[in-house]
Design an enzyme around this catalytic site. Structure first.
Site, PDB file in Angstrom:
ATOM      1  N   GLN A 157       0.926  -1.504   0.370  1.00  0.00           N
ATOM      2  CA  GLN A 157      -0.059   0.340   0.206  1.00  0.00           C
ATOM      3  C   GLN A 157       0.645   1.271   0.045  1.00  0.00           C
ATOM      4  O   GLN A 157       0.129   2.143  -0.037  1.00  0.00           O
ATOM      5  CB  GLN A 157      -1.090  -0.303   1.101  1.00  0.00           C
ATOM      6  CG  GLN A 157      -1.514  -1.790   1.367  1.00  0.00           C
ATOM      7  CD  GLN A 157      -2.617  -0.869   2.784  1.00  0.00           C
ATOM      8  OE1 GLN A 157      -3.432  -0.939   2.702  1.00  0.00           O
ATOM      9  NE2 GLN A 157      -1.579  -1.614   3.571  1.00  0.00           N
ATOM     10  N   ASN A 158       2.296   0.973  -0.152  1.00  0.00           N
ATOM     11  CA  ASN A 158       3.251   2.492   0.608  1.00  0.00           C
ATOM     12  C   ASN A 158       3.601   2.863  -1.080  1.00  0.00           C
ATOM     13  O   ASN A 158       3.318   1.817  -1.962  1.00  0.00           O
ATOM     14  CB  ASN A 158       4.329   1.825   0.989  1.00  0.00           C
ATOM     15  CG  ASN A 158       3.720   0.937   2.560  1.00  0.00           C
ATOM     16  OD1 ASN A 158       3.162   1.663   3.449  1.00  0.00           O
ATOM     17  ND2 ASN A 158       5.180   0.761   3.311  1.00  0.00           N
ATOM     18  N   HIS A 182      -1.415   1.996  -3.943  1.00  0.00           N
ATOM     19  CA  HIS A 182      -1.561   3.012  -3.860  1.00  0.00           C
ATOM     20  C   HIS A 182      -1.397   3.867  -4.852  1.00  0.00           C
ATOM     21  O   HIS A 182      -0.781   4.937  -4.384  1.00  0.00           O
ATOM     22  CB  HIS A 182      -2.042   3.419  -2.367  1.00  0.00           C
ATOM     23  CG  HIS A 182      -3.033   2.690  -1.663  1.00  0.00           C
ATOM     24  ND1 HIS A 182      -2.764   2.224  -0.589  1.00  0.00           N
ATOM     25  CD2 HIS A 182      -4.273   2.199  -2.245  1.00  0.00           C
ATOM     26  CE1 HIS A 182      -4.392   1.378   0.328  1.00  0.00           C
ATOM     27  NE2 HIS A 182      -5.097   1.488  -0.913  1.00  0.00           N
ATOM     28  N   CYS A 214      -5.997  13.408 -19.047  1.00  0.00           N
ATOM     29  CA  CYS A 214      -5.867  13.166 -20.273  1.00  0.00           C
ATOM     30  C   CYS A 214      -4.747  11.423 -20.519  1.00  0.00           C
ATOM     31  O   CYS A 214      -4.452  11.361 -21.597  1.00  0.00           O
ATOM     32  CB  CYS A 214      -5.523  14.167 -21.011  1.00  0.00           C
ATOM     33  SG  CYS A 214      -4.055  14.541 -21.062  1.00  0.00           S
ATOM     34  N   CYS A 261      -0.256  20.807 -16.976  1.00  0.00           N
ATOM     35  CA  CYS A 261      -0.246  19.669 -17.644  1.00  0.00           C
ATOM     36  C   CYS A 261       0.270  19.964 -19.642  1.00  0.00           C
ATOM     37  O   CYS A 261      -1.073  20.140 -19.648  1.00  0.00           O
ATOM     38  CB  CYS A 261      -1.611  18.335 -18.504  1.00  0.00           C
ATOM     39  SG  CYS A 261      -1.681  17.047 -19.637  1.00  0.00           S
ATOM     40  N   SER A 266      -2.811  -1.051   9.338  1.00  0.00           N
ATOM     41  CA  SER A 266      -3.130  -1.390  10.654  1.00  0.00           C
ATOM     42  C   SER A 266      -4.689  -2.132   9.594  1.00  0.00           C
ATOM     43  O   SER A 266      -5.395  -2.237  10.772  1.00  0.00           O
ATOM     44  CB  SER A 266      -3.863   0.014  10.516  1.00  0.00           C
ATOM     45  OG  SER A 266      -4.338   0.529   9.654  1.00  0.00           O
TER      46      SER A 266
HETATM   47  N1  APR Z   1       6.920  -2.475  12.673  1.00  0.00           N
HETATM   48  C1  APR Z   1       6.149  -2.747  12.095  1.00  0.00           C
HETATM   49  N2  APR Z   1       4.991  -2.655  12.126  1.00  0.00           N
HETATM   50  C2  APR Z   1       4.818  -1.399  12.172  1.00  0.00           C
HETATM   51  C3  APR Z   1       6.061  -0.579  13.126  1.00  0.00           C
HETATM   52  C4  APR Z   1       7.466  -0.759  13.020  1.00  0.00           C
HETATM   53  N3  APR Z   1       7.917  -0.360  12.807  1.00  0.00           N
HETATM   54  N4  APR Z   1       5.903   0.902  13.088  1.00  0.00           N
HETATM   55  C5  APR Z   1       4.347   0.410  12.225  1.00  0.00           C
HETATM   56  N5  APR Z   1       3.463   0.032  12.190  1.00  0.00           N
HETATM   57  C6  APR Z   1       2.529  -0.193  12.490  1.00  0.00           C
HETATM   58  C7  APR Z   1       1.807   0.274  13.123  1.00  0.00           C
HETATM   59  O1  APR Z   1       0.768  -0.647  14.153  1.00  0.00           O
HETATM   60  C8  APR Z   1       0.088  -0.127  12.653  1.00  0.00           C
HETATM   61  O2  APR Z   1      -0.685  -1.461  12.058  1.00  0.00           O
HETATM   62  O3  APR Z   1       2.043  -0.962  10.518  1.00  0.00           O
HETATM   63  C9  APR Z   1       0.633   0.029  10.792  1.00  0.00           C
HETATM   64  C10 APR Z   1       0.582   1.508  10.735  1.00  0.00           C
HETATM   65  O4  APR Z   1      -0.891   1.718  10.105  1.00  0.00           O
HETATM   66  P1  APR Z   1      -1.525   2.924   9.271  1.00  0.00           P
HETATM   67  O5  APR Z   1      -0.726   3.980   9.848  1.00  0.00           O
HETATM   68  O6  APR Z   1      -2.835   2.761   9.092  1.00  0.00           O
HETATM   69  O7  APR Z   1      -0.767   2.515   7.649  1.00  0.00           O
HETATM   70  P2  APR Z   1      -1.272   1.604   6.716  1.00  0.00           P
HETATM   71  O8  APR Z   1      -2.373  -0.090   7.202  1.00  0.00           O
HETATM   72  O9  APR Z   1      -0.325   1.575   5.737  1.00  0.00           O
HETATM   73  O10 APR Z   1      -2.719   2.867   6.015  1.00  0.00           O
HETATM   74  C11 APR Z   1      -3.352   2.495   4.777  1.00  0.00           C
HETATM   75  O11 APR Z   1      -4.365   4.014   3.974  1.00  0.00           O
HETATM   76  O12 APR Z   1      -3.068   5.794   5.131  1.00  0.00           O
HETATM   77  C12 APR Z   1      -3.831   5.378   3.590  1.00  0.00           C
HETATM   78  O13 APR Z   1      -3.174   5.577   1.966  1.00  0.00           O
HETATM   79  C13 APR Z   1      -2.564   5.650   2.914  1.00  0.00           C
HETATM   80  O14 APR Z   1      -1.619   3.165   2.316  1.00  0.00           O
HETATM   81  C14 APR Z   1      -2.324   4.061   3.271  1.00  0.00           C
HETATM   82  C15 APR Z   1      -3.284   2.938   3.613  1.00  0.00           C
END
Ligand code: APR
Length: 233
Positions: free
Chosen positions: A95-96, A113, A125, A142, A184
């Site tokens: 998702q990163n 994403h 376009c 653009c 998460s």
């Molecule tokens: N190692 C492992 N897990 C970690 C660490 C780490 N060092 N640091 C944080 N976490 C975990 C947190 O506990 C949490 O569950 O990573 C997760 C980060 O969750 P979010 O901040 O919600 O990020 P993400 O799940 O990628 O969000 C999903 O939503 O924010 C939008 O489009 C964006 O791609 C993103 C999507």
């Protein structure tokens, strides 16, 4: 738990990883839901990462993304990115929007994403331009149609890139081991891949500093320590 997870991966024929912001946290990239720091503390990231936010103030949104781009450019892949890049037999779905897996050497990353290292025309376009993350370009029209150029990332309420989504959905449906790293699992449809893998009887392994987001084999701790142990052959 780690031994059980390693044993499952050794037997895996179609292993897949599915990662979120927690994978890049130890590289200094703040997770999306951490309080915004500094200049951005006063802005709601959900508002900035939205078509409405861009329509309201395109310069502010581009400025926020360019700050994140410079942050990614000065960050380094961590041990988890490197361990994942070292397993060319595993497809990495993320998702990163950072490019740390690619910079670690991974050559088959499915970005659900989008990616920070590209801009696209907001007018649809189809014009796209690669972006140097260390020297991102300011808000500009653009060259083909005059609409503003915008980051080629998926904003809240937008559709995921079709090709990437279809491939990720098929990978999850065929996976026999599905490793969920640093997410998460709150944002759909991406988070739905976990249920898809489970329906296919995949063994689900979760790496997270917080226990319990995803039922399965729980490996609780930082990805930078656990993922290299888990993926070592
Ligand atoms: N190692 C492992 N897990 C970690 C660490 C780490 N060092 N640091 C944080 N976490 C975990 C947190 O506990 C949490 O569950 O990573 C997760 C980060 O969750 P979010 O901040 O919600 O990020 P993400 O799940 O990628 O969000 C999903 O939503 O924010 C939008 O489009 C964006 O791609 C993103 C999507």
């Amino acid at each position: 738990m780690l031994d059980a997870a390693k044993a499952a991966l050794r037997k895996a024929v179609r292993p897949v990883t599915f990662s979120g912001a927690g994978l890049s946290a130890e590289s200094g990239i703040p997770t999306f839901r951490e309080a915004q720091t500094g200049l951005w503390a006063m802005y709601d990231p959900m508002a900035l990462a939205s078509p409405e936010g861009f329509a309201t103030d395109p310069e502010l949104v581009v400025g926020w993304y360019n700050e994140r781009r410079r942050n990614v450019a000065s960050a380094q892949p961590n041990a988890a990115h490197c361990a994942m890049a070292g397993r060319q037999d595993i497809v990495h779905v993320t998702q990163n929007v950072d490019n740390l897996l690619e910079r670690a050497g991974a050559n088959d990353v499915v970005h659900l994403h989008g990616s920070l290292d590209r801009d696209k025309c907001s007018g649809g376009c189809g014009h796209r331009e690669d972006i140097d993350l260390a020297n991102p370009l300011p808000l500009r029209p653009c060259p083909l149609c005059g609409h503003w150029m915008r980051p080629d990332v998926v904003w809240f309420g937008e559709q995921l890139p079709r090709v990437g989504w279809l491939r990720a959905d098929q990978l999850a449906a065929e996976a026999d081991v599905f490793v969920v790293i640093g997410t998460s699992a709150q944002v759909y449809p991406a988070a739905g891949l976990i249920a898809t893998a489970r329906r296919a009887d995949a063994i689900v392994i979760e790496v997270n500093i917080e226990p319990g987001a995803t039922p399965g084999i729980q490996l609780t701790g930082p990805a930078g320590r656990i993922v290299p142990e888990l993926l070592s052959l």
